[in-house]
Design an enzyme around this catalytic site. Sequence first.
Site, short mmCIF file in Angstrom:
data_model
loop_
_atom_site.label_atom_id
_atom_site.label_comp_id
_atom_site.label_asym_id
_atom_site.label_seq_id
_atom_site.Cartn_x
_atom_site.Cartn_y
_atom_site.Cartn_z
N TYR A 33 0.85 -1.18 0.00
CA TYR A 33 0.00 0.00 0.00
C TYR A 33 0.89 1.23 0.00
O TYR A 33 2.11 1.14 0.19
CB TYR A 33 -0.92 0.01 1.23
CG TYR A 33 -0.23 0.41 2.51
CD1 TYR A 33 0.66 -0.45 3.14
CD2 TYR A 33 -0.41 1.68 3.07
CE1 TYR A 33 1.32 -0.07 4.31
CE2 TYR A 33 0.23 2.06 4.24
CZ TYR A 33 1.10 1.17 4.84
OH TYR A 33 1.76 1.55 5.98
N ARG A 52 8.07 3.71 -5.20
CA ARG A 52 8.23 2.80 -4.05
C ARG A 52 7.24 1.64 -4.15
O ARG A 52 7.57 0.50 -3.84
CB ARG A 52 8.02 3.58 -2.75
CG ARG A 52 8.13 2.71 -1.52
CD ARG A 52 8.16 3.51 -0.25
NE ARG A 52 6.91 4.20 0.01
CZ ARG A 52 6.74 5.12 0.96
NH1 ARG A 52 7.76 5.45 1.73
NH2 ARG A 52 5.58 5.70 1.15
N ARG A 101 -6.71 -20.87 -1.89
CA ARG A 101 -5.79 -20.63 -0.78
C ARG A 101 -4.65 -21.64 -0.74
O ARG A 101 -4.82 -22.81 -0.37
CB ARG A 101 -6.55 -20.67 0.56
CG ARG A 101 -5.68 -20.24 1.73
CD ARG A 101 -6.41 -20.34 3.06
NE ARG A 101 -5.59 -19.83 4.14
CZ ARG A 101 -4.62 -20.51 4.74
NH1 ARG A 101 -4.35 -21.75 4.37
NH2 ARG A 101 -3.90 -19.96 5.72
N HIS A 103 -0.28 -21.43 0.25
CA HIS A 103 0.75 -20.48 0.71
C HIS A 103 1.61 -20.02 -0.45
O HIS A 103 2.00 -18.85 -0.53
CB HIS A 103 1.62 -21.11 1.81
CG HIS A 103 0.95 -21.14 3.14
ND1 HIS A 103 -0.21 -21.82 3.38
CD2 HIS A 103 1.27 -20.54 4.32
CE1 HIS A 103 -0.58 -21.66 4.64
NE2 HIS A 103 0.30 -20.87 5.24
N LYS A 147 6.62 -1.73 1.77
CA LYS A 147 5.44 -1.15 2.43
C LYS A 147 4.28 -2.14 2.32
O LYS A 147 3.31 -1.95 1.57
CB LYS A 147 5.09 0.22 1.81
CG LYS A 147 4.37 1.13 2.79
CD LYS A 147 4.45 2.55 2.32
CE LYS A 147 3.53 3.49 3.07
NZ LYS A 147 3.58 3.45 4.51
N GLU A 179 12.86 3.09 13.35
CA GLU A 179 11.90 4.04 12.79
C GLU A 179 10.64 3.99 13.63
O GLU A 179 10.50 3.13 14.51
CB GLU A 179 11.57 3.70 11.32
CG GLU A 179 10.93 2.34 11.16
CD GLU A 179 10.52 2.03 9.72
OE1 GLU A 179 10.36 2.96 8.91
OE2 GLU A 179 10.34 0.84 9.41
N LEU A 203 11.74 1.69 6.42
CA LEU A 203 11.03 2.04 5.18
C LEU A 203 11.70 3.27 4.55
O LEU A 203 11.96 4.24 5.27
CB LEU A 203 9.56 2.35 5.47
CG LEU A 203 8.75 2.59 4.20
CD1 LEU A 203 8.32 1.26 3.60
CD2 LEU A 203 7.53 3.45 4.47
N1 PDD Z 1 3.33 5.28 6.84
N2 PDD Z 1 8.05 4.13 8.32
C1 PDD Z 1 6.91 3.41 8.34
C2 PDD Z 1 6.92 2.08 9.02
C3 PDD Z 1 5.75 3.91 7.73
O1 PDD Z 1 4.61 3.17 7.75
C4 PDD Z 1 5.78 5.19 7.12
C5 PDD Z 1 4.56 5.77 6.46
C6 PDD Z 1 6.98 5.91 7.13
C7 PDD Z 1 7.10 7.26 6.47
O2 PDD Z 1 7.04 7.15 5.08
P1 PDD Z 1 6.47 8.34 4.17
O3 PDD Z 1 7.24 9.54 4.51
O4 PDD Z 1 6.71 7.88 2.78
O5 PDD Z 1 5.01 8.48 4.49
C8 PDD Z 1 8.09 5.34 7.73
C9 PDD Z 1 2.11 5.65 6.18
C10 PDD Z 1 1.91 7.09 6.06
C11 PDD Z 1 0.93 4.93 6.83
O6 PDD Z 1 1.14 3.80 7.22
O7 PDD Z 1 -0.16 5.45 6.90
#
Ligand code: PDD
Length: 281
Positions: A33, A52, A101, A103, A147, A179, A203
């Site tokens: 996402y 990304r 389904r 894996h 992500k 993070e 990320l």
């Molecule tokens: N999250 N690290 C993680 C684990 C994240 O989920 C996010 C963003 C970031 C920052 O990334 P960016 O600057 O590209 O938004 C860092 C989004 C916004 C969310 O989960 O809603």
Amino acid sequence: MNPIVYFNGEFLPKDQVHVSPDDRGFLFGDGVYDVTLTYGGRFFRIGDHLERMKNGLRSLRIEGADVDALEGVGKELMKRNNLDCYSQALYLQVTRGVAKRTHHFPTTEVQPTVFASISPFNRKGDPENGSPIVTVPDVRWSRCDIKSVCLLPNCLATQRAKDLNGHEAVFVRDGSVQEGASSNFFAVYGGVVHTPPLTNYVLPGITRIVVLELCEQHGIPVRQVSILQQDLAETEEIFLAGTTSEVVPVTAVDGVPVRDGKPGPISRRISDLFVEYAHGE
Ligand code: PDD
């Protein structure tokens, strides 16, 4: 309210979307996402967000989604929903699709499931007064650079922060801060902005890229190095950066104030520079 969303090639009211129980996103969290904002009707760094997303899909070997078309989808969603707000959040999700389904990946060709929605942006955290955070053990998998929609550890961490009246939870692995649960982490030592380097545990945040660019343009020194949890007590400032929080100064970690517990000058400056850039882009 029943907003218009995008689902597998169609624009339709949200309550008419039906996700199959055989969707691999539903069964396995098998998908990626992204979230990007609009400021005054313009998407913010959407090219970086889509790039990304393509990298994530490539890593997971999910094929067949036209990611480049999602910018047009976002514009159409903006038009059709006609929201009366300056900042809007575009949510994008692609899963491997619907299949029996197993894996392992489906052995027959399946179409990925593509969903997009737009909503008024509600910023997390307080950029003016700063926000407290908590640390949590990093129990996530080893591909945090993707992500992925598998966000259970991030949800648990964020709930822990909420239970303790924190704005965000920050993951610590082997003594090093990685993070936030939905943001990247920055700390200032000796006037130099430090942030963990991009590894499989971090990320590659788009806001992080913008912060690094702004620091470079404005002569603020930066080092991409590991930050030890034990060194947080000596930091001059801490701030977080992410799409849904923008740049937020941190006032306390685990109940211990960062210096005088007020946003520091570098965090404030970067927050201001970010807003100026985002609104002017
Ligand atoms: N999250 N690290 C993680 C684990 C994240 O989920 C996010 C963003 C970031 C920052 O990334 P960016 O600057 O590209 O938004 C860092 C989004 C916004 C969310 O989960 O809603």
